[in-house]
Design an enzyme around this catalytic site. Structure first.
Site, PDB file in Angstrom:
ATOM      1  N   LEU A  54       0.735  -1.245   0.078  1.00  8.53           N
ATOM      2  CA  LEU A  54       0.066   0.135  -0.126  1.00  8.53           C
ATOM      3  C   LEU A  54       0.983   1.116   0.109  1.00  8.53           C
ATOM      4  O   LEU A  54       0.650   2.309  -0.633  1.00  8.53           O
ATOM      5  CB  LEU A  54      -0.782  -0.100   1.177  1.00  8.53           C
ATOM      6  CG  LEU A  54      -1.870   1.117   1.431  1.00  8.53           C
ATOM      7  CD1 LEU A  54      -2.832   1.295   0.254  1.00  8.53           C
ATOM      8  CD2 LEU A  54      -2.631   1.137   2.541  1.00  8.53           C
ATOM      9  N   ASP A  78      11.698   3.398  11.805  1.00  8.47           N
ATOM     10  CA  ASP A  78      11.026   2.490  12.754  1.00  8.47           C
ATOM     11  C   ASP A  78       9.988   3.122  13.672  1.00  8.47           C
ATOM     12  O   ASP A  78      10.472   4.065  14.234  1.00  8.47           O
ATOM     13  CB  ASP A  78      12.156   1.550  13.458  1.00  8.47           C
ATOM     14  CG  ASP A  78      11.629   0.469  14.046  1.00  8.47           C
ATOM     15  OD1 ASP A  78      10.267   0.584  14.164  1.00  8.47           O
ATOM     16  OD2 ASP A  78      12.446  -0.278  14.348  1.00  8.47           O
ATOM     17  N   ILE A  79       8.631   2.744  13.249  1.00 11.66           N
ATOM     18  CA  ILE A  79       7.886   3.577  13.976  1.00 11.66           C
ATOM     19  C   ILE A  79       7.642   3.126  15.322  1.00 11.66           C
ATOM     20  O   ILE A  79       7.028   3.771  16.299  1.00 11.66           O
ATOM     21  CB  ILE A  79       6.301   3.497  13.290  1.00 11.66           C
ATOM     22  CG1 ILE A  79       5.812   2.046  13.173  1.00 11.66           C
ATOM     23  CG2 ILE A  79       6.397   4.092  11.919  1.00 11.66           C
ATOM     24  CD1 ILE A  79       4.310   1.884  13.200  1.00 11.66           C
ATOM     25  N   THR A 143      -7.671  -3.268   9.365  1.00 11.65           N
ATOM     26  CA  THR A 143      -7.921  -4.815   8.874  1.00 11.65           C
ATOM     27  C   THR A 143      -9.535  -5.444   9.121  1.00 11.65           C
ATOM     28  O   THR A 143     -10.035  -4.980  10.299  1.00 11.65           O
ATOM     29  CB  THR A 143      -6.927  -5.712   9.267  1.00 11.65           C
ATOM     30  OG1 THR A 143      -7.385  -6.794   8.471  1.00 11.65           O
ATOM     31  CG2 THR A 143      -7.129  -5.881  10.684  1.00 11.65           C
ATOM     32  N   ASP A 144      -9.783  -6.087   8.222  1.00  7.51           N
ATOM     33  CA  ASP A 144     -10.849  -6.803   8.127  1.00  7.51           C
ATOM     34  C   ASP A 144     -10.918  -8.018   9.400  1.00  7.51           C
ATOM     35  O   ASP A 144     -11.806  -8.437   9.978  1.00  7.51           O
ATOM     36  CB  ASP A 144     -11.483  -7.584   7.157  1.00  7.51           C
ATOM     37  CG  ASP A 144     -10.682  -8.476   6.476  1.00  7.51           C
ATOM     38  OD1 ASP A 144      -9.259  -8.129   6.561  1.00  7.51           O
ATOM     39  OD2 ASP A 144     -10.798  -9.340   5.827  1.00  7.51           O
ATOM     40  N   TYR A 167      -2.828 -10.932  15.697  1.00  5.34           N
ATOM     41  CA  TYR A 167      -2.756  -9.847  14.648  1.00  5.34           C
ATOM     42  C   TYR A 167      -4.010  -8.943  14.762  1.00  5.34           C
ATOM     43  O   TYR A 167      -3.836  -7.519  14.615  1.00  5.34           O
ATOM     44  CB  TYR A 167      -2.734 -10.389  13.294  1.00  5.34           C
ATOM     45  CG  TYR A 167      -2.827  -9.492  12.066  1.00  5.34           C
ATOM     46  CD1 TYR A 167      -1.763  -8.543  11.895  1.00  5.34           C
ATOM     47  CD2 TYR A 167      -3.996  -9.394  11.397  1.00  5.34           C
ATOM     48  CE1 TYR A 167      -1.819  -7.836  10.704  1.00  5.34           C
ATOM     49  CE2 TYR A 167      -4.134  -8.606  10.388  1.00  5.34           C
ATOM     50  CZ  TYR A 167      -3.125  -7.597   9.913  1.00  5.34           C
ATOM     51  OH  TYR A 167      -3.337  -6.684   8.792  1.00  5.34           O
ATOM     52  N   LYS A 171      -3.967  -4.953  15.801  1.00  7.88           N
ATOM     53  CA  LYS A 171      -4.549  -4.034  15.042  1.00  7.88           C
ATOM     54  C   LYS A 171      -5.733  -3.215  15.510  1.00  7.88           C
ATOM     55  O   LYS A 171      -5.873  -1.952  15.400  1.00  7.88           O
ATOM     56  CB  LYS A 171      -5.330  -4.719  13.629  1.00  7.88           C
ATOM     57  CG  LYS A 171      -3.917  -5.333  13.002  1.00  7.88           C
ATOM     58  CD  LYS A 171      -2.801  -4.066  12.191  1.00  7.88           C
ATOM     59  CE  LYS A 171      -3.531  -3.168  11.163  1.00  7.88           C
ATOM     60  NZ  LYS A 171      -2.479  -2.371  10.686  1.00  7.88           N
ATOM     61  N   TRP A 192      -7.791  -8.272   2.335  1.00 12.95           N
ATOM     62  CA  TRP A 192      -7.004  -9.080   1.299  1.00 12.95           C
ATOM     63  C   TRP A 192      -6.370  -7.959   0.047  1.00 12.95           C
ATOM     64  O   TRP A 192      -6.919  -7.895  -1.072  1.00 12.95           O
ATOM     65  CB  TRP A 192      -8.072  -9.948   0.632  1.00 12.95           C
ATOM     66  CG  TRP A 192      -8.683 -10.883   1.384  1.00 12.95           C
ATOM     67  CD1 TRP A 192      -8.416 -10.952   2.816  1.00 12.95           C
ATOM     68  CD2 TRP A 192      -9.355 -12.013   1.087  1.00 12.95           C
ATOM     69  NE1 TRP A 192      -8.983 -12.089   3.239  1.00 12.95           N
ATOM     70  CE2 TRP A 192      -9.649 -12.973   2.165  1.00 12.95           C
ATOM     71  CE3 TRP A 192      -9.864 -12.575  -0.244  1.00 12.95           C
ATOM     72  CZ2 TRP A 192     -10.390 -13.982   2.169  1.00 12.95           C
ATOM     73  CZ3 TRP A 192     -10.526 -13.522  -0.009  1.00 12.95           C
ATOM     74  CH2 TRP A 192     -10.619 -14.443   0.933  1.00 12.95           C
TER      75      TRP A 192
HETATM   76  N1  LIG Z   1      -2.063  -7.193   2.852  1.00  5.58           N
HETATM   77  C1  LIG Z   1      -3.197  -7.517   3.272  1.00  5.58           C
HETATM   78  O1  LIG Z   1      -3.830  -8.451   2.693  1.00  5.58           O
HETATM   79  C2  LIG Z   1      -3.891  -6.364   4.397  1.00  5.58           C
HETATM   80  C3  LIG Z   1      -5.410  -6.752   4.520  1.00  5.58           C
HETATM   81  C4  LIG Z   1      -5.884  -6.070   5.235  1.00  5.58           C
HETATM   82  C5  LIG Z   1      -5.431  -4.835   5.901  1.00  5.58           C
HETATM   83  N2  LIG Z   1      -4.252  -4.719   5.824  1.00  5.58           N
HETATM   84  C6  LIG Z   1      -3.571  -3.446   6.129  1.00  5.58           C
HETATM   85  O2  LIG Z   1      -2.999  -2.519   5.227  1.00  5.58           O
HETATM   86  C7  LIG Z   1      -1.942  -2.148   5.739  1.00  5.58           C
HETATM   87  C8  LIG Z   1      -0.999  -2.032   4.504  1.00  5.58           C
HETATM   88  O3  LIG Z   1      -0.396  -3.591   4.364  1.00  5.58           O
HETATM   89  P1  LIG Z   1       0.467  -3.961   3.341  1.00  5.58           P
HETATM   90  O4  LIG Z   1      -0.237  -5.129   2.650  1.00  5.58           O
HETATM   91  O5  LIG Z   1       0.911  -2.818   2.149  1.00  5.58           O
HETATM   92  O6  LIG Z   1       1.905  -4.482   4.016  1.00  5.58           O
HETATM   93  P2  LIG Z   1       3.142  -4.791   3.506  1.00  5.58           P
HETATM   94  O7  LIG Z   1       3.378  -4.788   1.867  1.00  5.58           O
HETATM   95  O8  LIG Z   1       3.753  -5.931   4.338  1.00  5.58           O
HETATM   96  O9  LIG Z   1       4.037  -3.466   3.801  1.00  5.58           O
HETATM   97  C9  LIG Z   1       4.186  -3.218   5.107  1.00  5.58           C
HETATM   98  C10 LIG Z   1       5.497  -2.442   5.167  1.00  5.58           C
HETATM   99  O10 LIG Z   1       5.723  -2.167   6.695  1.00  5.58           O
HETATM  100  C11 LIG Z   1       7.161  -2.094   7.125  1.00  5.58           C
HETATM  101  N3  LIG Z   1       7.084  -2.224   8.377  1.00  5.58           N
HETATM  102  C12 LIG Z   1       7.223  -3.219   9.235  1.00  5.58           C
HETATM  103  N4  LIG Z   1       7.593  -3.061  10.568  1.00  5.58           N
HETATM  104  C13 LIG Z   1       7.819  -1.591  10.663  1.00  5.58           C
HETATM  105  C14 LIG Z   1       8.285  -0.801  11.517  1.00  5.58           C
HETATM  106  N5  LIG Z   1       8.634  -1.409  12.751  1.00  5.58           N
HETATM  107  N6  LIG Z   1       8.508   0.713  11.211  1.00  5.58           N
HETATM  108  C15 LIG Z   1       8.316   1.006  10.117  1.00  5.58           C
HETATM  109  N7  LIG Z   1       8.052   0.147   8.916  1.00  5.58           N
HETATM  110  C16 LIG Z   1       7.741  -1.269   9.164  1.00  5.58           C
HETATM  111  C17 LIG Z   1       7.571  -3.364   6.262  1.00  5.58           C
HETATM  112  O11 LIG Z   1       8.984  -3.263   6.000  1.00  5.58           O
HETATM  113  P3  LIG Z   1       9.836  -4.578   6.343  1.00  5.58           P
HETATM  114  O12 LIG Z   1       9.389  -5.568   5.190  1.00  5.58           O
HETATM  115  O13 LIG Z   1      11.440  -4.179   5.931  1.00  5.58           O
HETATM  116  O14 LIG Z   1       9.747  -5.036   7.643  1.00  5.58           O
HETATM  117  C18 LIG Z   1       6.719  -3.114   4.956  1.00  5.58           C
HETATM  118  O15 LIG Z   1       7.594  -2.413   4.126  1.00  5.58           O
HETATM  119  C19 LIG Z   1      -1.501  -2.476   6.990  1.00  5.58           C
HETATM  120  O16 LIG Z   1      -2.075  -1.647   8.088  1.00  5.58           O
HETATM  121  C20 LIG Z   1      -2.187  -3.747   7.020  1.00  5.58           C
HETATM  122  O17 LIG Z   1      -2.584  -4.271   8.237  1.00  5.58           O
HETATM  123  C21 LIG Z   1      -3.300  -5.412   4.732  1.00  5.58           C
END
Ligand SMILES: NC(=O)c1ccc[n+]([C@@H]2O[C@H](COP(=O)([O-])OP(=O)(O)OC[C@H]3O[C@@H](n4cnc5c(N)ncnc54)[C@H](OP(=O)(O)O)[C@@H]3O)[C@@H](O)[C@H]2O)c1
Length: 322
Positions: A54, A78-79, A143-144, A167, A171, A192
């Site tokens: 995202l 790093d948040i 998230t859902d 998880y 969240k 998803w």
């Molecule tokens: N993917 C799904 O299917 C899904 C579904 C529902 C909701 N969401 C929500 O959508 C949002 C975006 O998800 P996404 O799929 O884009 O995730 P993603 O592709 O896994 O990206 C998350 C990023 O966060 C970084 N990260 C992890 N720990 C961190 C920290 N402590 N400080 C700073 N950065 C950090 C990761 O870096 P590293 O890889 O280097 O750790 C990664 O680049 C999230 O809130 C997720 O919960 C996702």
């Protein structure tokens, strides 16, 4: 004159409340009485977790729309480090911060709750407080999986979260942390995610099929695949509307992972590749997943935002470009 539209915001049924939408101002150009136009400074967006799925779509979308974008991947911020968060937010001084950080591994969260809560709840609290200090809005993505999946039909903001997994609970704790810490926030639950530039089910299934790997598709879990670029576009619209609320933003159309994977392979010219239908239980994963977590958004409906396109239409675009 019409009353300004109102939006429903509610984290739990008992806490539902009406909020007023602020009038959105013209973003970049303002006209003087003389008719002379002056270009104003672009708005600044700070993106955390910018290297993820995202995060990349969000960065591309806002840059295309003329925002000044400061996109920070994990290696740059790093948040979970409060001091670093405060100093980054102070120096960037964003109009809005969009938190795209995630603990992508749901099963790891189950066995490492400290990590899950640090990234999904404590980090967002630091971000929210820092935003309050500089007067920035914050968009926090959730998230859902906050729902337990027992509902028949679509979950709305009026349904009580009751996550089955660490998880999901972490969240949800993040949603509350942002709500408490920030002055102005948008919380956007989604489901998803698939899209360009990140490791996700959409890209993985095609990659594995091309390599000839065995494929399994879950048949007893339902939600809505959501195209990350479309979600990014909707987040921008929400920011422009300035209706601070809890949103549930997804593409259109519930499905199963099996159906999603089947169509992805068919579109990629891999119709002959078989996918074994399996149940979640057969996969023996550590973290439980909700059986059904398809959502709809009462706030978007109230604001008159049109539904995002069907995931199948978005998948056609995704496969064409990947
Ligand atoms: N993917 C799904 O299917 C899904 C579904 C529902 C909701 N969401 C929500 O959508 C949002 C975006 O998800 P996404 O799929 O884009 O995730 P993603 O592709 O896994 O990206 C998350 C990023 O966060 C970084 N990260 C992890 N720990 C961190 C920290 N402590 N400080 C700073 N950065 C950090 C990761 O870096 P590293 O890889 O280097 O750790 C990664 O680049 C999230 O809130 C997720 O919960 C996702």
């Amino acid at each position: 004159m019409n009353d300004p539209p109102t939006a429903l915001v509610g984290f739990q049924k008992a806490e539902s409340a009406l909020i007023e939408m602020e009038t959105a101002s013209a973003p970049e150009v303002s006209a003087l009485a003389s008719g002379q136009l002056i270009l104003s400074e672009p708005r600044t967006a700070m993106i955390t977790g910018a290297g993820g799925l995202l995060g990349r779509s969000m960065q591309a979308r806002l840059a295309d729309s003329g925002w000044r974008v400061v996109a920070l991947p994990h290696v740059e911020l790093d948040i979970t480090d409060e001091e670093d968060v405060r100093s980054a937010v102070e120096s960037i001084h964003p109009d809005v911060l969009i938190n795209c950080v995630a603990t992508a591994d749901v099963d790891r969260c189950e066995v490492d709750p400290d990590w899950a809560y640090a990234v999904n709840a404590t980090g967002p609290r630091f971000l929210a407080r820092a935003c309050r200090e500089v007067g920035a809005d914050i968009v926090h993505v959730s998230t859902d999986y906050v729902f337990d999946g027992s509902k028949q039909g679509f979950y709305t903001q009026e349904d009580e979260p009751n996550s089955l997994s660490v998880y999901g609970r972490s969240k949800l704790a993040g949603e509350f942390a942002v709500r408490e810490g920030a002055e102005r926030f948008y919380i956007v639950r989604t489901s998803w995610l698939f899209g360009p530039g990140g490791k996700n089910f959409g890209s993985r299934v095609i990659e594995y099929a091309r390599k000839g790997g065995p494929l399994k598709g879950v048949i007893d879990q339902t939600s809505i695949p959501t195209y990350a670029p479309d979600l990014a576009g909707r987040i921008e619209e929400i920011i422009d509307l300035r209706a601070h609320a809890l949103y549930q933003v997804t593409s259109t159309g519930p499905t199963t992972w099996f159906e999603f994977a089947r169509l992805a392979l068919d579109l990629a010219g891999l119709s002959k590749v078989e996918i074994e239908p399996v149940t979640r239980a057969e996969l023996n994963q550590v973290a439980p997943r909700p059986h059904n977590s398809a959502m709809r958004c009462l706030v978007s409906e109230k604001l008159g935002l049109s539904p995002l396109r069907h995931w199948k239409d978005a998948l056609v675009e995704f496969v064409r470009e990947c």
